[in-house]
Design an enzyme around this catalytic site. Structure first.
Site, PDB file in Angstrom:
ATOM      1  N   HIS A 179     -10.193   3.118  -0.099  1.00 22.40           N
ATOM      2  CA  HIS A 179     -10.320   2.634   1.276  1.00 22.40           C
ATOM      3  C   HIS A 179     -11.203   1.392   1.221  1.00 22.40           C
ATOM      4  O   HIS A 179     -12.213   1.294   1.919  1.00 22.40           O
ATOM      5  CB  HIS A 179     -10.905   3.712   2.183  1.00 22.40           C
ATOM      6  N   HIS A 214       0.818  -1.207   0.000  1.00 24.41           N
ATOM      7  CA  HIS A 214       0.000   0.000   0.000  1.00 24.41           C
ATOM      8  C   HIS A 214       0.854   1.260   0.000  1.00 24.41           C
ATOM      9  O   HIS A 214       0.518   2.248  -0.649  1.00 24.41           O
ATOM     10  CB  HIS A 214      -0.912  -0.010   1.229  1.00 24.41           C
TER      11      HIS A 214
END
EC number: 6.3.5.3
Length: 754
Positions: free
Chosen positions: A106, A57
């Site tokens: 998200h 990420h």
């Protein structure tokens, strides 16, 4: 307790002590590389930093080699002020003003805890915009869920929508657009992509850098708690399994009221010019902010981790470093400005603490209770993580999938019933149930919002000292996972083309691109092929259309077990209107207008809504991409708007011309009578060929508009007129607008009425 601290001295003295690097997502060779960099084993705090900063990420370790194409193939752009590598891209929009925008994901947190996951997604992207020195002025969201009727969709979607609406509404930011798409591939792995746009003076850009030895490092905003610990590595850098709900503690908790104070505080700090560098604390929290600021500055920083304000005093140093508590920022401030900085924070009731200072040692040094617990070269964590050239190959069944042409499917004899079936289907039905929970018009500067093709806001009234400009900003996001599953190269280009077209139909000139690339596991060579092809396609298309990529996000590991989602590149396009008063309204705005259809149509049904809804079919090839035609179409739409020719417009995309006509009628309750040339009426109505748009014009403007189209070599066909209470297509159907509305608005309220 001091003797139990895992200090640098202790780490050097205990080289063989086992460490839980695998549990933190690190591979053995990555851990050994950290040991080589440091010349010893890392302390537990150093291990925490490297594990989150080298996570997929944060480090983009599997995507970097492909993302470089966005730079090497970037088109020349006089508008681009800040490109990839910063918190958000910045473009010059004229009159001394700049816009900054970015989209991020998200996804996994929103599955585990839908409300907080989605809310903090909004909060995080807003802080990215703040960190560029801008006032956030609007948000958008691109959402993907499993089938509408699935129990888990009914669990996840309401929470996601509530979280987005709650956080954005509390901040006073209009939500001006986005998408809601349903498909079985997203069951168990929804996508929640949030976009924010901000405005600033072009000479007031702030960057994430920590120059100047002796400058103070200030942590301000909310205090640090246990929420979100490991979020970047636990949730966004791993696949989902059945026990994913056990990861709930790794989901951040948001406080939009603190964020609102933080926005206004930051804007006053910027106006006072007391900030040298600034970084928001998002994924990886203090680990990210300190390493990135130090790496981009004079190379060093010293921090006393014991000075970090805590909500939970029992937190260990490594937990403080990994916490992703929200509403926090880190600034670099000169000693002579520190009193003014603190006074402004106090005026806004924003806690602020000096936790360290900038050095020129080339080392990030952190202490805890008098012991040195971190001593690393910051660039090795921030910029020099692993880079993988993952193997990739075409999926085993790709050729068979592409050979399964939907042309073999039986065509319906009742085109009226087909229209209504599609119009009431989950993907094409009205999303008012969702968008009504968002405030689209707060602050009073929204010019266009859902269900318009793109959101449009004024610049001149949203900023206190911008009254002299009449400019407007347009934004659209688009993506089609079915297209990308059939051909990821073309699918990414079609996503860009539709967002580009949606901005142009408002009359805005497309300027720049942001993207959120949602894919399965990069460790799967078939997924990696999809990713590589999508990036290649998007980079080539941006070059052809002349719009640079300013930044974005890669979201991997979007799969449950071994089943990945469809490759889903979501593309956001920002455009500018020189005069916001020339924006083109959505749909058929009045009776008595002539309807022009721009572009050409073929019998293209691969990945179409008709094949999906009527037959549950996915196969063949997506619509052909013609980027020259897209650029020419946009040129016509922008030029026509500047001349004041159109009265309304709407792009033709999902569901084809039939759905575009129905939506155009529904926009203002105005019917239409249409004659199509044929000879394939079904293909004309439900084919999804790209580079097409509907334009409604006063009759006296039609000739000038047709001449403009001819000059741009864009096919233009007069197909009918607006008026009455019925949508009538000769030889196909007649449907009252009231019936269209009833069908269109029924699906989502029926699904979530309980």
């Amino acid at each position: 307790m001091t003797s139990t601290i895992d200090s640098v001295t202790r780490a050097a003295a205990t080289p063989g002590e086992p460490q839980p690097y695998a549990e933190l997502g690190m591979k053995t060779d990555e851990y050994e590389r950290v040991r080589a960099i440091l010349g010893r084993r890392p302390t537990s705090s150093e291990l925490a930093i490297y594990s989150v900063m080298w996570s997929e990420h944060c480090s983009y370790k599997s995507s970097k080699v492909h993302l470089r194409q966005f730079g090497t193939k970037a088109p020349a752009s006089d508008a681009l002020l800040v490109g990839m590598g910063e918190n958000a891209g910045v473009v010059d929009i004229g009159d001394g003003w700049a816009a900054t925008f970015k989209i991020e994901s998200h996804n996994h947190p929103s599955f585990v805890e839908p409300r907080q996951g989605a809310a903090t997604g909004v909060g995080g992207i807003v802080r990215d915009i703040m960190s560029m020195g801008a006032r956030p002025v609007a948000v958008m969201d691109a959402l993907r869920f499993g089938p509408l009727a699935a129990p888990d969709t009914r669990r996840v979607l309401p929470g996601v929508v509530e979280g987005i609406g709650f956080y954005g509404n509390c901040l006073g930011l209009p939500n001006i657009g986005g998408e809601v798409v349903f498909d079985p591939c997203y069951l168990g792995n929804p996508l929640v992509n949030a976009l924010c746009v901000g405005l600033l003076r072009k000479d007031r850009i702030k960057l994430a850098t920590a120059p100047g030895p002796g400058n103070k490092v200030v942590l301000f905003g909310a205090s640090t708690g246990p929420d979100g610990i490991g979020g970047a590595s636990v949730l966004a850098s791993a696949t989902f399994e059945d026990e994913s709900h056990a990861k709930r503690p790794a989901v951040q908790v948001g406080d939009p009221f603190m964020e609102k104070l933080l926005i206004e505080c930051c804007l006053e700090l910027f106006e006072a010019d007391v900030v040298v560098g600034i970084q928001d604390l998002g994924a990886a929290g203090v680990s990210c902010a300190t390493t990135e600021l130090a790496a981009k500055g004079t190379g060093g920083m010293r921090v006393d981790l014991g000075l970090v304000p805590l909500r939970d005093p029992s937190l260990r140093p490594e937990e403080i470093l990994m916490s992703e508590s929200q509403e926090r920022m880190m600034a670099v401030v000169t000693p002579e400005d520190i009193d003014a900085f603190m006074a402004i924070c106090a005026r806004w009731d924003v806690p602020a603490t000096v936790i360290g200072e900038v050095t020129d040692t080339g080392r990030l040094v952190m202490t805890w209770r008098g012991e040195v617990i971190v001593d690393i070269p910051p660039g090795t964590a921030a910029d020099e993580g692993p880079v993988y050239e993952r193997p990739f190959h075409e999926p085993a069944g790709q050729a068979a999938l592409n050979a399964d042409d939907p042309a073999r499917l039986p065509r319906p004899s009742d085109l009226r019933a087909t229209l209504l079936e599609l119009l009431g289907s989950a993907n094409l039905a009205s999303k008012e149930w969702v968008t009504s929970q968002y405030d689209r018009y707060v602050r009073g500067n929204t010019v266009l919002a859902m269900p318009a093709d793109a959101g449009v806001i004024r610049v001149g009234e949203v900023m206190p000292d911008a009254e002299e400009t009449r400019r407007g900003l347009a934004l659209a996001t688009d993506g089609n996972g079915r297209y990308a599953r059939l051909d990821p190269y073309a699918g990414a280009q079609l996503a860009l083309a539709e967002a580009y077209r949606n901005v142009a139909v408002t009359g805005a000139r497309p300027l720049a691109v942001t993207n959120c690339l949602n894919f399965g596991s990069p460790e799967d060579p078939e997924v990696m092929w999809q990713f590589a092809e999508a990036v290649r396609g998007l980079a080539d298309a941006c070059k052809a259309l002349g719009v640079p990529v300013t930044g974005g996000n890669v979201s991997f590991y979007n799969q449950t077990g071994s089943t990945p989602i469809h490759p889903t590149p979501v593309v956001g396009v920002l455009g500018v209107l020189d005069d916001v008063g020339h924006r083109v309204r959505h749909g058929f705005t009045a009776p008595g207008l002539k309807i022009a259809l721009l572009g050409t149509c073929e019998a293209e049904f691969g990945g179409s809504e008709w094949a999906h809804v009527a037959h549950g079919h996915l196969g063949g090839l997506p619509p052909e991409v013609d980027l020259a035609a897209e650029r020419a179409l946009a040129g016509v739409l922008v030029a026509a708007a500047a001349s004041g020719l159109p009265a309304g417009s709407h792009d033709v995309s999902d569901g084809g011309l039939a759905i575009a006509l129905a939506e155009a009628c529904l926009a203002h309750g105005v019917g239409a009578t249409v004659q199509l040339p044929g000879p394939d009426l079904f293909a004309d109505l439900f084919g999804e060929s790209a580079a097409r748009a509907l334009v409604a014009l006063p009759p006296e403007h039609f000739t000038a508009f047709a001449e403009l189209c001819a000059a741009h070599e864009v096919p233009c066909h007069g197909i009918g007129t607006t008026g009455g209470e019925i949508l009538a297509v000769d030889g196909a159907f007649e449907v009252p607008v009231a019936e269209l509305r009833a069908v269109h608005e029924a699906a989502l309220p029926a699904a979530f009425r309980a």
